[in-house]
Design an enzyme around this catalytic site. Sequence first.
Site, PDB file in Angstrom:
ATOM      1  N   SER A  61       0.793  -1.230   0.000  1.00  0.00           N
ATOM      2  CA  SER A  61       0.000   0.000   0.000  1.00  0.00           C
ATOM      3  C   SER A  61       0.824   1.279   0.000  1.00  0.00           C
ATOM      4  O   SER A  61       0.299   2.353  -0.298  1.00  0.00           O
ATOM      5  CB  SER A  61      -0.942   0.021   1.213  1.00  0.00           C
ATOM      6  OG  SER A  61      -0.215   0.160   2.426  1.00  0.00           O
ATOM      7  N   LYS A 130       0.643   4.525   6.856  1.00  0.00           N
ATOM      8  CA  LYS A 130      -0.015   5.371   5.855  1.00  0.00           C
ATOM      9  C   LYS A 130       0.539   6.791   5.944  1.00  0.00           C
ATOM     10  O   LYS A 130       1.256   7.145   6.877  1.00  0.00           O
ATOM     11  CB  LYS A 130      -1.535   5.418   6.086  1.00  0.00           C
ATOM     12  CG  LYS A 130      -2.224   4.064   6.187  1.00  0.00           C
ATOM     13  CD  LYS A 130      -2.229   3.307   4.873  1.00  0.00           C
ATOM     14  CE  LYS A 130      -2.926   1.946   5.023  1.00  0.00           C
ATOM     15  NZ  LYS A 130      -2.762   1.109   3.814  1.00  0.00           N
TER      16      LYS A 130
END
EC number: 3.4.21.89
Length: 258
Positions: A61, A130
Site C-alpha cells: 500500500s 499510511k
Amino acid sequence: MVPRGPDAVRPVHASDNHGTEPARRQLPLWQETILLLAVALVLAVAIKALFLQAFYIPSESMEPGLVKDDRILVQKVSYWGGGEPQRGDVVVFKDPGDWLSPAESAGPTGLLPRVMTKIGLYPSGGHLVKRVIGVAGDVIECCDDQGRILVNGQPLDEDSYVKDDPDTQCNGPMVDQCTTDWKAGPVPAGHVFVMGDNRNHSADSSYHLCKPRARGCEPGDEFVDDDLVVGRVFVLLWPSSRFDWLTRPETFADVPDA
C-alpha cells in the site's frame, strides 16, 4: 641520616595494606555478563517506549517509496508534549479496530521474535503504515480536473511519492466502482485522515468512507485517532541498498489552515 622514632612518618607504598581501604572486589565474569545484559535490556525497553521502534511494511500500500517487508524505524519524539501528526507525515498507527483482518493483526510467532518485539528489536504486527493527508478541521476532496486530491481546496502535487498506476484515473482512488468523486471531513479534533501512496491498493481512510447507499457503515470510521499513532517514520532501514531518510513533501506546506 636522621634516626626515626616510633612516631616518625614514612611514605605509604602500593604494597602497604596498613591504613588503606581494601582493594575493591571484582565481579566474576559471568555476573558481569548478566549485569551488562540486564542494563542493555532496560535501555532497549526504554528506547522503544520513549524514542524508537522498528516495524516492517506489511503490504504494497505504500509503494513505490516503501515496499512490502521493508524495515523502517519510527521515532516518537515529534509527538511529545502535545505534538500532533502533520500533513505529509508517514505514520505507523495501531489498528483502529476493523481495518485489519485477524491474520494481519497477528504478531510474530516464536519465543525469540516475541521477546525481541517487546524490546523494540523486531517488528510487531497489528499496525498500519499510511501518509497523513488531513488533520483536524481539514476537508479532503477527490478530485480536480487533473485528478489531484484537494485539501481545504488546495490541490496536492503528489507525483514525487504516489505510485503511477495506469489503471487509476486519479490520485483518489476510486471509492465506488462508478465514480472518483468523494468528500471527507471536516476531520474531527484529535484525528487524522490517512492514505496509502499506492492509491488503488490501499485499505485506507478513503476505503473506509461510507459509500452511497451502503448498509451497516459507521460514519467516522475513516478517521484515525491521534492516540493510536505510534510515531513518524523517519528512515527506511533495510534493505541497505534502499536506505533512505523520509521527509515531509513540500506540497503540504501550501495547504491553508482549515
